[in-house]
Design an enzyme around this catalytic site. Sequence first.
Site, short mmCIF file in Angstrom:
data_model
loop_
_atom_site.label_atom_id
_atom_site.label_comp_id
_atom_site.label_asym_id
_atom_site.label_seq_id
_atom_site.Cartn_x
_atom_site.Cartn_y
_atom_site.Cartn_z
N ARG A 196 0.83 -1.21 0.00
CA ARG A 196 0.00 0.00 0.00
C ARG A 196 0.87 1.26 0.00
NH1 ARG A 196 -2.99 3.17 4.09
NH2 ARG A 196 -4.93 3.93 3.15
N HIS B 75 0.63 4.18 -2.82
CA HIS B 75 0.36 5.57 -2.44
C HIS B 75 1.53 6.49 -2.76
CE1 HIS B 75 -3.34 5.15 0.38
NE2 HIS B 75 -3.41 4.29 -0.61
N GLY C 38 4.86 10.29 -8.89
CA GLY C 38 5.74 9.20 -9.27
C GLY C 38 6.35 8.48 -8.08
N SER D 177 8.44 9.89 -1.70
CA SER D 177 7.93 11.09 -1.03
C SER D 177 7.03 10.75 0.15
CB SER D 177 7.19 12.00 -2.01
OG SER D 177 6.13 11.31 -2.66
N ASN E 211 -3.69 8.68 4.04
CA ASN E 211 -2.55 8.09 4.73
C ASN E 211 -2.59 8.24 6.25
OD1 ASN E 211 -1.36 7.40 2.22
ND2 ASN E 211 -0.47 9.45 2.04
N HIS F 292 -5.86 -6.28 -2.79
CA HIS F 292 -6.75 -6.44 -1.64
C HIS F 292 -7.04 -7.91 -1.35
CE1 HIS F 292 -8.56 -2.10 -1.53
NE2 HIS F 292 -7.27 -2.16 -1.23
N THR G 276 -8.83 -16.15 2.56
CA THR G 276 -7.41 -16.35 2.86
C THR G 276 -6.78 -14.98 3.10
OG1 THR G 276 -6.98 -16.38 0.47
CG2 THR G 276 -7.19 -18.51 1.56
#
Length: 324
Positions: free
Chosen positions: A68, A72, A78, A82, A100, A199, A247
């Site tokens: 994740r 993000h 890009g 960051s 976030n 996910h 699972t």
Amino acid sequence: MVAARVVSGRALVVAIAVVLALLGSAAEAQQLSPNFYSRTCPSLATIVRAGMASAVQREPRMGASILRLFFHDCFVNGCDGSILLDDTPTFTGEKSAGPNANSARGFEVIDAIKAQVEASCKATVSCADILALATRDGVNLLGGPTWSVPLGRKDSRTASQSGANSNLPGPGSSLATLISMFGRQGLSARDMTALSGAHTIGRTQCQFFRNRIYNERNINASFAALRQQTCPLSGGDSNLAAFDVQTADAFDNAYYQNLVAQRGLLHSDQELFNGGSQDSLVRQYSSNAARFNADFVSAMVKMGNLLPPSGTPTEVRLNCRKVN
């Protein structure tokens, strides 16, 4: 006549500058290579793999958390590390952005791996490349595919809270919004559907799926009842539930099987299979794990090739949390 020649000469200079700029951008894009550190840091892959193996052994969910972080990071100017920058009294970065804040995690894992890399290869490997490799290894350690990661990214010296707030799709996004937001990054609807398969691992907070399990009709009744046990109508916002009810910590194609059975946890998940353009692809992934894995890898490499805009100040950070 002389004036005309001067103008013409200036025009030629401008034209050459434009061409050189374009060539520079192309060169920047092409510099990514799996062998980028083969001479300068030959132990890199081993160090990152060991760090992720330790982290995932302690907490399997960490594989999803690092994945994740990478997503993000790449969707905001890009793949430049960051998202790893801490806020300071004079700087507000991406960690405190809506998508976030209180949910992005795994920073300490990247810190630990970075420390090991620095001990072996001082001031050589960017945090952005460490995050890319850690993401691949986290997926693979949970049973997913592996792939060759193009390397050579640099770390941004800045971050964009506004970009994080506007570029990242939310849990209530419609299919049209998802396709549009991924499209702005040069990713196709097929890429989006394959990347959403991330996910198949990980968990999310009650506040992000409460409306779906209580108010939406395109949801399996027993699945909704199960999730309501840990997500009451009020309170418990931070209670966690696994995306994949089958699972939870295995990277497989069960996520798509869940969507076909109307057991998508987020509204944005179920949008992929709700009488729309991605239904047939979801069905294909649900019955063909190899096809999903291949498309996921292709889309991950494509997303990983997103670079900061030309002219963005970059460096190889010594500490992933702050600029040098």
